[in-house]
Scaffold this active site. Structure first.
Site, PDB file in Angstrom:
ATOM      1  N   TYR A   1       0.845  -1.202   0.000  1.00 43.55           N
ATOM      2  CA  TYR A   1       0.000   0.000   0.000  1.00 43.55           C
ATOM      3  C   TYR A   1       0.876   1.247   0.000  1.00 43.55           C
ATOM      4  O   TYR A   1       0.674   2.171   0.771  1.00 43.55           O
ATOM      5  CB  TYR A   1      -0.934  -0.013   1.220  1.00 43.55           C
ATOM      6  N   GLY A   2       1.864   1.252  -0.887  1.00 42.04           N
ATOM      7  CA  GLY A   2       2.759   2.396  -1.005  1.00 42.04           C
ATOM      8  C   GLY A   2       2.298   3.356  -2.090  1.00 42.04           C
ATOM      9  O   GLY A   2       1.096   3.551  -2.289  1.00 42.04           O
ATOM     10  N   SER A   3       3.259   3.921  -2.806  1.00 42.98           N
ATOM     11  CA  SER A   3       2.966   4.946  -3.811  1.00 42.98           C
ATOM     12  C   SER A   3       1.947   4.465  -4.834  1.00 42.98           C
ATOM     13  O   SER A   3       0.944   5.124  -5.100  1.00 42.98           O
ATOM     14  CB  SER A   3       4.250   5.373  -4.523  1.00 42.98           C
TER      15      SER A   3
ATOM     16  N   ASP B   1      10.984  -4.828  -5.970  1.00 38.76           N
ATOM     17  CA  ASP B   1      11.476  -5.923  -6.818  1.00 38.76           C
ATOM     18  C   ASP B   1      12.233  -6.981  -6.019  1.00 38.76           C
ATOM     19  O   ASP B   1      12.064  -8.181  -6.247  1.00 38.76           O
ATOM     20  CB  ASP B   1      12.392  -5.366  -7.914  1.00 38.76           C
TER      21      ASP B   1
ATOM     22  N   GLN C   1       9.863  -9.249  -3.818  1.00 43.62           N
ATOM     23  CA  GLN C   1       8.844 -10.087  -4.438  1.00 43.62           C
ATOM     24  C   GLN C   1       9.161 -11.582  -4.442  1.00 43.62           C
ATOM     25  O   GLN C   1       8.279 -12.384  -4.081  1.00 43.62           O
ATOM     26  CB  GLN C   1       8.568  -9.613  -5.873  1.00 43.62           C
TER      27      GLN C   1
ATOM     28  N   HIS D   1       5.582  -4.215 -13.099  1.00 43.82           N
ATOM     29  CA  HIS D   1       6.918  -4.193 -13.709  1.00 43.82           C
ATOM     30  C   HIS D   1       7.315  -5.636 -13.953  1.00 43.82           C
ATOM     31  O   HIS D   1       7.072  -6.501 -13.111  1.00 43.82           O
ATOM     32  CB  HIS D   1       7.910  -3.499 -12.783  1.00 43.82           C
TER      33      HIS D   1
ATOM     34  N   ASP E   1      12.723  -0.224 -19.588  1.00 44.42           N
ATOM     35  CA  ASP E   1      12.710   0.406 -18.266  1.00 44.42           C
ATOM     36  C   ASP E   1      14.106   0.421 -17.655  1.00 44.42           C
ATOM     37  O   ASP E   1      14.585   1.454 -17.174  1.00 44.42           O
ATOM     38  CB  ASP E   1      11.731  -0.339 -17.361  1.00 44.42           C
TER      39      ASP E   1
ATOM     40  N   GLU F   1      18.677  24.017 -11.535  1.00 43.19           N
ATOM     41  CA  GLU F   1      17.907  24.502 -12.679  1.00 43.19           C
ATOM     42  C   GLU F   1      17.487  23.387 -13.639  1.00 43.19           C
ATOM     43  O   GLU F   1      16.717  23.624 -14.573  1.00 43.19           O
ATOM     44  CB  GLU F   1      18.699  25.570 -13.430  1.00 43.19           C
TER      45      GLU F   1
END
Length: 332
Positions: A25-27, A83, A86, A108, A191, A231
């Site tokens: 239940y993260g990002s 990752d 898992q 992913h 990726d 910048e």
């Protein structure tokens, strides 16, 4: 031409009446769980018992259970764990409950592609990968919009795996924007290459090299920090909003001329050849094997490199300068 799916191509009925377990239940997890629930689907969430994420999921009104219990009752199991976490969690907590006819989903493809997670042959396996941070997945859904996503099918036991994946993507709101068909191999390899050559490895190496060049030439580190790191966000935002063309339109003619004439001297043929080598290491599995071995050995090189990077002068200067910027949320 890419195959792109939209709302009209997806049918939520393929997942209605099916319990969906969101593991992590993260990002991403908080967005997946809440969007799917508000799309009318049945969701159960799992995280470490007693953790901040577990408590937050309960506060958000979601059903929360252990990984083992969530996997046991779910028909679709979405792994949104890190990752490296898992493989052991899959073997110990998920595999015993990934019975015939169920579906395993990921965002992913790394562990599936490199055989660190090997699902049983009688399970569906698909990927839905939103191309944005979780908070944006959530916000766009709440605004009646969506973010683009990738979709791929690794294993279609039921004959309906793509339809299940599209229903999941629709539940997230991603089919409102468009969902691009890909493969686990293409998503994973592009990726990893993008992270190494540009987004993380290439950018950080370029920032440090340019900072070091200015400081070694006698310029103030504080000024070098602004020009070579601070910048960068201004430029990246312009590229994000309208591509390279919009960025070049928005900067000064002097800046654009420097871009067009000096950029190719920085990223020259030697750099391009090194990029090809990096891509080859991704494609042949050399990087994956190196990474997997490193993590299994308790990350000795990784830890040493982290420590070395933390000692770079740009980090000290950056902390001091960011303290002068009240609009920034402290990250240390």
């Amino acid at each position: 031409m890419a195959v792109v799916y939209y709302d009209k191509d997806a049918d939520l009925s393929y997942l209605q009446g099916v319990k969906i377990a969101i593991l992590g239940y993260g990002s991403q997890g908080h967005a997946h769980a809440q969007n799917l629930r508000e799309s009318g689907l049945d969701v159960v969430v799992s995280d470490l018992p007693g953790s901040a994420n577990w408590i937050q999921a309960e506060k958000d009104g979601l059903e929360v259970k252990t990984v083992r219990d969530a996997a046991a009752e779910a028909g679709v199991i979405m792994m949104l764990l890190g990752d490296s976490d898992q493989p052991p969690v899959f073997e110990e907590e998920i595999r015993p409950h990934l019975t015939a006819g169920k579906a395993l989903a990921v965002a992913h493809g790394f562990n599936i592609l490199f055989n660190q997670v090997v699902p049983p042959v009688d399970a569906d396996v698909f990927m839905v990968a939103p191309k944005s941070p979780g908070h944006l997945v959530r916000r766009m859904y709440q605004e009646g919009k969506g973010v683009p996503a990738l979709i791929a099918v690794h294993q279609d036991h039921s004959g309906q795996c793509l339809q299940k994946g599209l229903a999941y993507a629709k539940g997230l709101g991603c089919t409102r924007a468009g969902v691009i068909a890909t493969t686990f191999q293409e998503e994973t390899e592009t990726d990893l290459f993008g992270e190494q050559a540009v987004l993380c490895g290439g950018v950080t190496a370029l920032i440090k090299a340019s900072f070091d060049t200015l400081v070694e030439a006698g310029y103030q580190p504080e000024v070098a920090y602004f020009e070579c790191l601070h910048e960068l966000k201004l430029i990246v935002d312009l590229i994000y909003e309208g591509g390279l063309e919009w960025m070049r339109y928005s900067v000064s003619d002097v800046a654009e001329y420097g871009d067009l004439t000096r950029g190719p001297r920085i990223v020259d043929e030697q750099v391009r050849q090194e990029m090809k080598k990096i891509l080859q290491e991704v494609q042949d599995g050399a990087f994956a094997q190196e990474c997997i071995t490193e993590f299994r050995m308790n990350r000795p090189r990784f830890t040493a490199l982290r420590r070395k990077e933390a000692e770079h002068p740009i980090e000290k200067v950056g902390r001091e300068l960011r303290a002068m910027m009240p609009w920034l949320e402290k990250k240390e």
